[in-house]
Design a protein around this motif. Structure first.
Motif, PDB file in Angstrom:
ATOM      1  N   ARG A  41       0.897  -1.205   0.221  1.00  0.00           N
ATOM      2  CA  ARG A  41      -0.170   0.067  -0.208  1.00  0.00           C
ATOM      3  C   ARG A  41       0.914   1.136   0.020  1.00  0.00           C
ATOM      4  NH1 ARG A  41      -2.656  -3.143   4.242  1.00  0.00           N
ATOM      5  NH2 ARG A  41      -4.476  -4.043   3.364  1.00  0.00           N
ATOM      6  N   ASP A  42       1.965   1.376   0.811  1.00  0.00           N
ATOM      7  CA  ASP A  42       2.858   2.451   0.923  1.00  0.00           C
ATOM      8  C   ASP A  42       3.305   2.794  -0.450  1.00  0.00           C
ATOM      9  OD1 ASP A  42       2.389   2.699   3.505  1.00  0.00           O
ATOM     10  OD2 ASP A  42       4.209   1.890   4.214  1.00  0.00           O
ATOM     11  N   SER A  43       3.862   1.689  -1.290  1.00  0.00           N
ATOM     12  CA  SER A  43       4.717   1.900  -2.598  1.00  0.00           C
ATOM     13  C   SER A  43       3.551   2.104  -3.510  1.00  0.00           C
ATOM     14  CB  SER A  43       5.315   0.358  -3.018  1.00  0.00           C
ATOM     15  OG  SER A  43       4.194  -0.512  -3.227  1.00  0.00           O
ATOM     16  N   GLN A  44       2.259   1.880  -3.269  1.00  0.00           N
ATOM     17  CA  GLN A  44       1.410   2.375  -4.577  1.00  0.00           C
ATOM     18  C   GLN A  44       0.931   3.939  -3.971  1.00  0.00           C
ATOM     19  OE1 GLN A  44      -2.059  -0.283  -3.839  1.00  0.00           O
ATOM     20  NE2 GLN A  44      -1.004  -1.761  -5.000  1.00  0.00           N
ATOM     21  N   MET A  45       1.041   4.461  -2.789  1.00  0.00           N
ATOM     22  CA  MET A  45       0.931   5.758  -2.647  1.00  0.00           C
ATOM     23  C   MET A  45       1.924   6.652  -3.250  1.00  0.00           C
ATOM     24  SD  MET A  45      -0.249   5.662   1.385  1.00  0.00           S
ATOM     25  CE  MET A  45      -0.422   7.307   1.625  1.00  0.00           C
ATOM     26  N   GLN A  46       3.202   6.286  -3.091  1.00  0.00           N
ATOM     27  CA  GLN A  46       4.283   7.145  -3.807  1.00  0.00           C
ATOM     28  C   GLN A  46       4.230   8.508  -3.502  1.00  0.00           C
ATOM     29  OE1 GLN A  46       7.022   6.183  -6.202  1.00  0.00           O
ATOM     30  NE2 GLN A  46       6.646   4.416  -4.733  1.00  0.00           N
ATOM     31  N   VAL A  47       4.335   8.825  -2.084  1.00  0.00           N
ATOM     32  CA  VAL A  47       4.260  10.329  -1.573  1.00  0.00           C
ATOM     33  C   VAL A  47       6.018  10.485  -1.552  1.00  0.00           C
ATOM     34  CG1 VAL A  47       3.866  11.815   0.035  1.00  0.00           C
ATOM     35  CG2 VAL A  47       2.151  10.138  -0.640  1.00  0.00           C
ATOM     36  N   PRO A  48       6.665  11.300  -2.516  1.00  0.00           N
ATOM     37  CA  PRO A  48       7.816  11.545  -2.566  1.00  0.00           C
ATOM     38  C   PRO A  48       8.240  12.492  -1.311  1.00  0.00           C
ATOM     39  CG  PRO A  48       6.937  12.229  -4.823  1.00  0.00           C
ATOM     40  CD  PRO A  48       5.977  11.946  -3.648  1.00  0.00           C
ATOM     41  N   SER A  49       9.573  12.150  -0.841  1.00  0.00           N
ATOM     42  CA  SER A  49      10.192  12.780   0.277  1.00  0.00           C
ATOM     43  C   SER A  49      10.438  14.325   0.084  1.00  0.00           C
ATOM     44  CB  SER A  49      11.471  12.210   0.891  1.00  0.00           C
ATOM     45  OG  SER A  49      11.042  10.974   1.127  1.00  0.00           O
ATOM     46  N   ASP A  50      10.510  14.890   0.838  1.00  0.00           N
ATOM     47  CA  ASP A  50      11.083  16.596   0.641  1.00  0.00           C
ATOM     48  C   ASP A  50      12.777  16.575   0.763  1.00  0.00           C
ATOM     49  OD1 ASP A  50      11.260  19.114   0.511  1.00  0.00           O
ATOM     50  OD2 ASP A  50      10.108  19.711   2.368  1.00  0.00           O
ATOM     51  N   PHE A  51      13.226  16.926  -0.341  1.00  0.00           N
ATOM     52  CA  PHE A  51      14.648  16.960  -0.270  1.00  0.00           C
ATOM     53  C   PHE A  51      15.076  18.495  -0.439  1.00  0.00           C
ATOM     54  CE2 PHE A  51      13.923  12.855  -2.650  1.00  0.00           C
ATOM     55  CZ  PHE A  51      14.356  12.193  -1.584  1.00  0.00           C
ATOM     56  N   THR A  52      14.283  19.345  -0.450  1.00  0.00           N
ATOM     57  CA  THR A  52      14.492  20.923  -0.633  1.00  0.00           C
ATOM     58  C   THR A  52      15.530  21.566   0.768  1.00  0.00           C
ATOM     59  OG1 THR A  52      12.513  21.554   0.530  1.00  0.00           O
ATOM     60  CG2 THR A  52      12.601  21.204  -1.967  1.00  0.00           C
ATOM     61  N   LYS A  53      15.369  20.797   1.655  1.00  0.00           N
ATOM     62  CA  LYS A  53      16.124  21.386   3.081  1.00  0.00           C
ATOM     63  C   LYS A  53      17.293  20.517   3.466  1.00  0.00           C
ATOM     64  CE  LYS A  53      12.055  23.794   4.664  1.00  0.00           C
ATOM     65  NZ  LYS A  53      11.142  24.060   5.803  1.00  0.00           N
ATOM     66  N   MET A  54      18.225  20.024   2.305  1.00  0.00           N
ATOM     67  CA  MET A  54      19.209  19.107   2.642  1.00  0.00           C
ATOM     68  C   MET A  54      20.409  20.007   3.611  1.00  0.00           C
ATOM     69  SD  MET A  54      19.675  16.554  -0.635  1.00  0.00           S
ATOM     70  CE  MET A  54      19.859  17.817  -1.856  1.00  0.00           C
ATOM     71  N   GLU A  55      20.642  19.625   4.514  1.00  0.00           N
ATOM     72  CA  GLU A  55      21.657  20.043   5.379  1.00  0.00           C
ATOM     73  C   GLU A  55      22.788  19.378   5.793  1.00  0.00           C
ATOM     74  OE1 GLU A  55      19.419  21.504   8.855  1.00  0.00           O
ATOM     75  OE2 GLU A  55      18.010  22.794   7.812  1.00  0.00           O
TER      76      GLU A  55
END
Length: 376
Positions: free
Chosen positions: A248-262
């Motif tokens: 189910r998680d793989s079907q949702m495919q909600v990408p992570s937020d990579f904009t705040k890489m520190e």
């Protein structure tokens, strides 16, 4: 309950087939069209990847290594490109039974004891065998019939019937060249399946899957009754539910937020999936990695260290190799998307850095991860 009936009672394999002096690695290599791959050099390695013995595949694509040390962990390496090969490798115990199925833990490298799908009762079938794309609200019945000597040769053209409990035939099919059969999109309920013909020298394993392609019942030739019916057993409920959650998680495919890489911040890649116990990236991982690649192209000064981690299931040396090659697979994918290889390093930590308890399936699921940290 699903029951399986064969017309002839199960017959144990001949003594010379069932009883061996020691463990044996038995494998077969085929081209994608099913033809045997002849003359390929295959090497047996110990857990430190030291070469123990090498053989070439025969005219049927077969190879085997005998008289393995009783407790020593081993792996095999195919000494040429394995990208377009169908690979089946089993570890057989002293009685000739399947002890473990090898999975691809790295490029050309196959190890035992890295089965991460949790279905330890399933020895013959792999995830690709039971993936049927079942329609919502339906079930599927699928299985495989092979020889009892090697477990590598499918028994083709065997008639298989699907019956209701009144023994009225509902559908008929035949095993394919790989010995596989399936009844897709059957109504939820109780059925009986019968495989016609002589069962001597044949071994079967089968599962019932739900609409998510997750097995929840299984049977094999080791638990067939004297009356010829297979006794279906439930797979562990916690493993089944965890597998359903992963799907189910793989079907949702909600990408992570990579904009705040520190710098120094660790980011777990949430939607990275591999074939069970394998370093093969699944296509469902591409959405996440494509977004990471896009962000790395924007933040041109960022360098990352990619790390792979496993749970504590199986052999620690195999897990170490698997985790390293999973991290490498992620790096290689990002390179293929235009990210400079010099901006990335990769490491494997095996099961040495858990972030949750390995005592539960949920904890193991969390520990099986790929993450990265921003470095200078």
């Amino acid at each position: 309950m699903f029951d399986i009936e064969f017309t002839d009672a199960f017959q144990e394999p001949k003594a010379e087939e069932a009883q061996r002096e020691s463990r044996v690695v038995m494998g077969r290599l085929r081209k994608v069209n099913g033809e045997p791959k002849v003359g390929v050099l295959v090497t047996l390695l110990d857990e430190s990847k030291k070469s123990l013995e090498s053989v070439k595949t025969d005219n049927e694509g077969m190879f085997h290594f005998e008289k393995l040390p009783p407790e020593q962990s081993v792996m095999t390496r195919i000494e040429e490109d394995d990208t377009d090969l169908m690979v089946d490798i089993f570890l057989l115990d002293e009685k000739g039974n399947i002890s473990s199925r090898a999975t691809r833990i790295g490029e050309r490298l196959y190890g035992f004891g890295a089965n991460e799908n949790g279905f330890n009762d399933l020895r013959l079938l792999s995830e690709k065998d039971w993936t049927m794309n079942v329609t919502a609200g339906k079930h599927g019945v699928t299985g495989k019939v092979v020889d009892t000597k090697t477990f590598l040769f499918g028994q083709a053209n065997l008639e298989v019937g699907l019956y209701n409990l009144a023994k009225k035939k509902m559908a008929t099919t035949n095993t394919d060249k790989n010995g596989r059969f399936e009844f897709r999109d059957v109504d939820k309920g109780d059925y009986t399946v019968r495989v016609e013909g002589d069962r001597t020298g044949k071994y079967s394993e089968m599962v019932v899957v739900d609409e998510l392609n997750v097995p929840f019942l299984f049977a094999n030739s080791n638990n067939v009754g004297a009356d010829g019916f297979f006794e279906f057993k439930k797979l562990p409920a916690d493993v089944v539910e965890m597998k359903r959650m992963e799907v189910r998680d793989s079907q949702m495919q909600v990408p992570s937020d990579f904009t705040k890489m520190e710098e120094g911040k660790t980011i777990v890649l949430k939607n990275i999936l591999f074939s069970s116990g394998s370093a093969n990236l699944l296509e469902s991982s591409y959405t996440e990695l494509d977004k990471l690649a896009s962000e790395l192209k924007k933040q041109t000064t960022v360098r990352i260290e990619i790390s792979g981690h496993t749970d504590n299931t199986g052999n620690s040396k195999t897990n170490q190799t698997l985790s390293e090659n999973r991290a490498k697979a992620v790096k290689d994918y990002l390179v293929s998307k235009g990210i400079d290889t010099n901006r990335m390093t990769h490491k494997g930590f095996g099961d040495s850095k858990p972030i949750a308890s390995n005592d539960t399936e949920d904890g193991k699921h969390q520990n099986r991860r790929v993450e990265f940290v921003v470095i200078k």
